[in-house]
Design a protein around this motif. Structure first.
Motif, PDB file in Angstrom:
ATOM      1  N   TYR A  19       0.994  -1.113   0.117  1.00  0.00           N
ATOM      2  CA  TYR A  19      -0.020  -0.094  -0.107  1.00  0.00           C
ATOM      3  C   TYR A  19       0.771   1.335  -0.011  1.00  0.00           C
ATOM      4  O   TYR A  19       0.651   2.198  -0.698  1.00  0.00           O
ATOM      5  CB  TYR A  19      -0.981  -0.107   1.314  1.00  0.00           C
ATOM      6  CG  TYR A  19      -1.721   1.269   1.257  1.00  0.00           C
ATOM      7  CD1 TYR A  19      -2.989   1.275   0.535  1.00  0.00           C
ATOM      8  CD2 TYR A  19      -1.604   2.301   2.004  1.00  0.00           C
ATOM      9  CE1 TYR A  19      -3.792   2.216   0.708  1.00  0.00           C
ATOM     10  CE2 TYR A  19      -2.625   3.306   2.092  1.00  0.00           C
ATOM     11  CZ  TYR A  19      -3.603   3.231   1.286  1.00  0.00           C
ATOM     12  OH  TYR A  19      -4.512   4.455   1.205  1.00  0.00           O
ATOM     13  N   TYR A  20       1.732   1.235   1.000  1.00  0.00           N
ATOM     14  CA  TYR A  20       2.737   2.394   0.861  1.00  0.00           C
ATOM     15  C   TYR A  20       3.625   2.479  -0.293  1.00  0.00           C
ATOM     16  O   TYR A  20       4.377   3.725  -0.265  1.00  0.00           O
ATOM     17  CB  TYR A  20       3.561   2.535   2.345  1.00  0.00           C
ATOM     18  CG  TYR A  20       2.410   2.884   3.396  1.00  0.00           C
ATOM     19  CD1 TYR A  20       1.735   4.200   3.192  1.00  0.00           C
ATOM     20  CD2 TYR A  20       2.418   2.121   4.480  1.00  0.00           C
ATOM     21  CE1 TYR A  20       0.939   4.469   4.141  1.00  0.00           C
ATOM     22  CE2 TYR A  20       1.482   2.557   5.561  1.00  0.00           C
ATOM     23  CZ  TYR A  20       0.765   3.858   5.293  1.00  0.00           C
ATOM     24  OH  TYR A  20       0.065   4.122   6.337  1.00  0.00           O
ATOM     25  N   ARG A  69      -8.407  -4.777   2.760  1.00  0.00           N
ATOM     26  CA  ARG A  69      -8.677  -3.647   3.584  1.00  0.00           C
ATOM     27  C   ARG A  69      -8.929  -4.067   5.155  1.00  0.00           C
ATOM     28  O   ARG A  69      -8.380  -3.068   5.708  1.00  0.00           O
ATOM     29  CB  ARG A  69     -10.372  -3.371   3.060  1.00  0.00           C
ATOM     30  CG  ARG A  69     -10.594  -2.702   1.936  1.00  0.00           C
ATOM     31  CD  ARG A  69     -12.028  -2.240   1.520  1.00  0.00           C
ATOM     32  NE  ARG A  69     -12.299  -2.477   0.297  1.00  0.00           N
ATOM     33  CZ  ARG A  69     -12.224  -1.353  -0.702  1.00  0.00           C
ATOM     34  NH1 ARG A  69     -11.635  -0.382  -0.177  1.00  0.00           N
ATOM     35  NH2 ARG A  69     -12.411  -1.602  -1.639  1.00  0.00           N
ATOM     36  N   LEU A 119      -5.210  -3.764   6.044  1.00  0.00           N
ATOM     37  CA  LEU A 119      -4.829  -2.705   6.176  1.00  0.00           C
ATOM     38  C   LEU A 119      -5.175  -1.893   7.303  1.00  0.00           C
ATOM     39  O   LEU A 119      -4.395  -0.995   7.806  1.00  0.00           O
ATOM     40  CB  LEU A 119      -5.005  -1.968   4.973  1.00  0.00           C
ATOM     41  CG  LEU A 119      -4.480  -0.732   4.346  1.00  0.00           C
ATOM     42  CD1 LEU A 119      -2.990  -0.869   4.149  1.00  0.00           C
ATOM     43  CD2 LEU A 119      -4.950  -0.272   3.030  1.00  0.00           C
ATOM     44  N   ARG A 120      -6.600  -1.872   7.637  1.00  0.00           N
ATOM     45  CA  ARG A 120      -7.193  -1.011   8.736  1.00  0.00           C
ATOM     46  C   ARG A 120      -6.628  -1.433  10.079  1.00  0.00           C
ATOM     47  O   ARG A 120      -6.141  -0.521  10.765  1.00  0.00           O
ATOM     48  CB  ARG A 120      -8.743  -1.346   8.787  1.00  0.00           C
ATOM     49  CG  ARG A 120      -9.417  -0.616  10.067  1.00  0.00           C
ATOM     50  CD  ARG A 120     -10.779  -0.773   9.764  1.00  0.00           C
ATOM     51  NE  ARG A 120     -11.315   0.279   9.023  1.00  0.00           N
ATOM     52  CZ  ARG A 120     -11.549   1.642   9.673  1.00  0.00           C
ATOM     53  NH1 ARG A 120     -11.256   1.780  10.662  1.00  0.00           N
ATOM     54  NH2 ARG A 120     -11.911   2.346   8.650  1.00  0.00           N
ATOM     55  N   ARG A 165      -2.866  -0.134  10.375  1.00  0.00           N
ATOM     56  CA  ARG A 165      -2.930   1.212  10.352  1.00  0.00           C
ATOM     57  C   ARG A 165      -3.398   1.523  12.013  1.00  0.00           C
ATOM     58  O   ARG A 165      -2.863   2.548  12.283  1.00  0.00           O
ATOM     59  CB  ARG A 165      -3.389   1.956   9.278  1.00  0.00           C
ATOM     60  CG  ARG A 165      -2.804   1.656   8.135  1.00  0.00           C
ATOM     61  CD  ARG A 165      -3.168   2.773   7.040  1.00  0.00           C
ATOM     62  NE  ARG A 165      -4.384   2.618   6.384  1.00  0.00           N
ATOM     63  CZ  ARG A 165      -4.844   3.599   5.428  1.00  0.00           C
ATOM     64  NH1 ARG A 165      -4.077   4.556   5.194  1.00  0.00           N
ATOM     65  NH2 ARG A 165      -5.707   3.523   4.955  1.00  0.00           N
ATOM     66  N   GLN A 166      -4.364   1.099  12.318  1.00  0.00           N
ATOM     67  CA  GLN A 166      -4.746   1.328  13.617  1.00  0.00           C
ATOM     68  C   GLN A 166      -3.575   1.131  14.784  1.00  0.00           C
ATOM     69  O   GLN A 166      -3.505   1.904  15.670  1.00  0.00           O
ATOM     70  CB  GLN A 166      -6.092   0.484  13.902  1.00  0.00           C
ATOM     71  CG  GLN A 166      -7.370   1.032  13.466  1.00  0.00           C
ATOM     72  CD  GLN A 166      -8.422   0.163  13.701  1.00  0.00           C
ATOM     73  OE1 GLN A 166      -8.564  -0.958  14.148  1.00  0.00           O
ATOM     74  NE2 GLN A 166      -9.620   0.778  13.500  1.00  0.00           N
TER      75      GLN A 166
END
Lengths: 63, 176
Positions: free
Chosen positions: B124-125, B145, B148-149, B152-153
């Motif tokens: 993603y990055y 997703r 990723l969520r 990142r959390q």
């Protein structure tokens, strides 16, 4: 899921991580000898397609 | 003299360091990352004309090379691929010593994530869209997703805690 909201929620984190990544990449670019790695990648494939006589030694399979 | 296929040299120069960093983010040591990136680039050179999306292609090939090498070297690939929390990873700070403090902190946090989260985050990055990540890692978009969520959390939480500790240390210095 709303992707825009999903992205905005982490906007600050994303910016921080992207900046750290860009700096880390710059560090690696300074550190790695990119051109010597490129030459190495080419050398690794040389026996198959080289016109360098040194790499085209033929071996008699009957010997 | 050996001539490169058209565009390969330019691609190599622009992509090699980023590919090494991608592998470090998913858990490779610097040495492993350089070796696997080199292997992927050599294969890309051999198949250059058949590759449509070289940035994605070298990541997939380099990751496979890294996983295979890590399996041979450590004989513990099952744990790594199972997505276990890798806070007990064998790497030390020395491995990241060449990087600045903030870069080291971020890379260290990446390495503490479960493997699948780390992997999705690294893609993603590097600028890949969710649909493309799903295709490349051969998983459903919803799972991408979700990883990723969660990743990142977790990073957000860890970075806030880290910042708070750093702020407290700075404030403490000021009072002494």
């Amino acid at each position: 899921m709303n992707l825009t909201k999903f992205t905005d929620e982490f906007a600050e984190l994303d910016a921080q991580l992207l900046q750290a990544s860009a700096q880390a990449e710059a560090t690696l670019i300074n550190l790695l000898s990119i051109d010597s790695k490129l030459a190495q990648a080419k050398r690794a494939t040389r026996p198959a397609d080289s016109d360098d006589p040194a790499s085209q030694v033929t071996v008699d399979p009957t010997r | 003299m050996v001539f490169s296929p058209e565009g390969f040299d330019e691609f190599f120069r622009g992509a090699f360091a980023r590919l090494v960093l991608f592998l470090i983010k998913i858990g490779a040591s610097r040495e492993e990352a350089e070796d696997s990136a080199q292997e992927a680039m050599t294969k890309a050179y051999e198949s250059w004309h058949a590759i449509q999306h070289p940035e994605a292609w070298v990541r997939v090939v380099a990751e496979r090379a890294y996983v295979a090498a890590a399996a041979r070297a450590r004989a513990a690939p099952v744990k790594m691929m199972a997505g276990s929390w890798t806070g007990d990873a064998t790497y030390t700070d020395l491995d990241l010593a060449v990087f600045g403090e903030e870069q080291r902190r971020v890379l260290d946090l990446f390495r503490r994530l479960p493997h699948e989260q780390r992997r999705v985050l690294a893609w993603y990055y590097d600028g890949f869209a969710i649909a493309e990540i799903a295709t490349r890692i051969d998983g459903p978009e919803a799972t991408v997703r979700s990883h990723l969520r969660h990743a990142r959390q977790r990073l957000q939480r860890e970075l806030k805690v880290g910042n708070a500790v750093a702020d407290a240390a700075t404030a403490g210095e000021g009072t002494n």
